[in-house]
Write a protein that holds these residues in place. Sequence first.
Motif, PDB file in Angstrom:
ATOM      1  N   UNK A  81      24.929  -3.600  -0.651  1.00  0.00           N
ATOM      2  CA  UNK A  81      24.206  -4.466   0.281  1.00  0.00           C
ATOM      3  C   UNK A  81      23.493  -3.628   1.339  1.00  0.00           C
ATOM      4  N   UNK A  82      24.190  -2.655   1.901  1.00  0.00           N
ATOM      5  CA  UNK A  82      23.611  -1.799   2.932  1.00  0.00           C
ATOM      6  C   UNK A  82      22.393  -1.047   2.394  1.00  0.00           C
ATOM      7  N   UNK A  83      22.491  -0.543   1.168  1.00  0.00           N
ATOM      8  CA  UNK A  83      21.353   0.163   0.573  1.00  0.00           C
ATOM      9  C   UNK A  83      20.148  -0.761   0.411  1.00  0.00           C
ATOM     10  N   UNK A  84      20.396  -1.993  -0.046  1.00  0.00           N
ATOM     11  CA  UNK A  84      19.281  -2.948  -0.192  1.00  0.00           C
ATOM     12  C   UNK A  84      18.634  -3.221   1.164  1.00  0.00           C
ATOM     13  N   UNK A  85      19.454  -3.398   2.198  1.00  0.00           N
ATOM     14  CA  UNK A  85      18.912  -3.627   3.543  1.00  0.00           C
ATOM     15  C   UNK A  85      18.063  -2.444   3.996  1.00  0.00           C
ATOM     16  N   UNK A  86      18.591  -1.254   3.821  1.00  0.00           N
ATOM     17  CA  UNK A  86      17.903  -0.035   4.239  1.00  0.00           C
ATOM     18  C   UNK A  86      16.560   0.098   3.499  1.00  0.00           C
ATOM     19  N   UNK A  87      16.595  -0.097   2.208  1.00  0.00           N
ATOM     20  CA  UNK A  87      15.378   0.009   1.398  1.00  0.00           C
ATOM     21  C   UNK A  87      14.371  -1.057   1.787  1.00  0.00           C
ATOM     22  N   UNK A  88      14.831  -2.283   2.000  1.00  0.00           N
ATOM     23  CA  UNK A  88      13.922  -3.357   2.398  1.00  0.00           C
ATOM     24  C   UNK A  88      13.217  -3.023   3.715  1.00  0.00           C
ATOM     25  N   UNK A  89      13.953  -2.454   4.659  1.00  0.00           N
ATOM     26  CA  UNK A  89      13.354  -2.088   5.939  1.00  0.00           C
ATOM     27  C   UNK A  89      12.354  -0.949   5.750  1.00  0.00           C
TER      28      UNK A  89
END
Length: 160
Positions: free
Chosen positions: A47-55
């Motif tokens: 989840x954290x990776x998806x958030x980071x990538x989305x940003x």
Amino acid sequence: MLDIKDPVEEAFIGDHRQTEQQFAQVKTLVDRAAWPDAVTLAKALACKLREHINVEDAWVYPPVERYAQQDEDLQRTLAILSKRHLEIPAYAEEIVAAAEDEDADEASAVIDLLVRVLADHHGTEEQDIFPLFKAGAPLEGDAAAAARALNAAHQAGGRS
């Protein structure tokens, strides 16, 4: 309000190091066959990776793309980094699945692969992209907004 000297370095590079360390923790949990903890941490990291990538895709890469219009090398670098943004979450999900299946060999192999991919990916961002956001650099004006977006995404976390 974010009030730091280098918001991109503090937010993004700090997040890179923390994520790399946390995947090492997942590997330790896998090695110990601590499956419930490994699954929980692997899911949180996915989840954290998806958030980071989305940003990064919304706040970091677009200004760099505009800046790179006359720089073919930087355009190629962005293309490679963007491709990795499609691959990295898939590796994280493979780790989750392997941990859920209690498959230590598969989980360890994918963790090792992801850690190498992340180290390369992060290194490229940190060398070629993030310096553009430093004080006095061409994209300095975009730095604080990108850092705020990442911090907000992580504060709202767990919704991926």
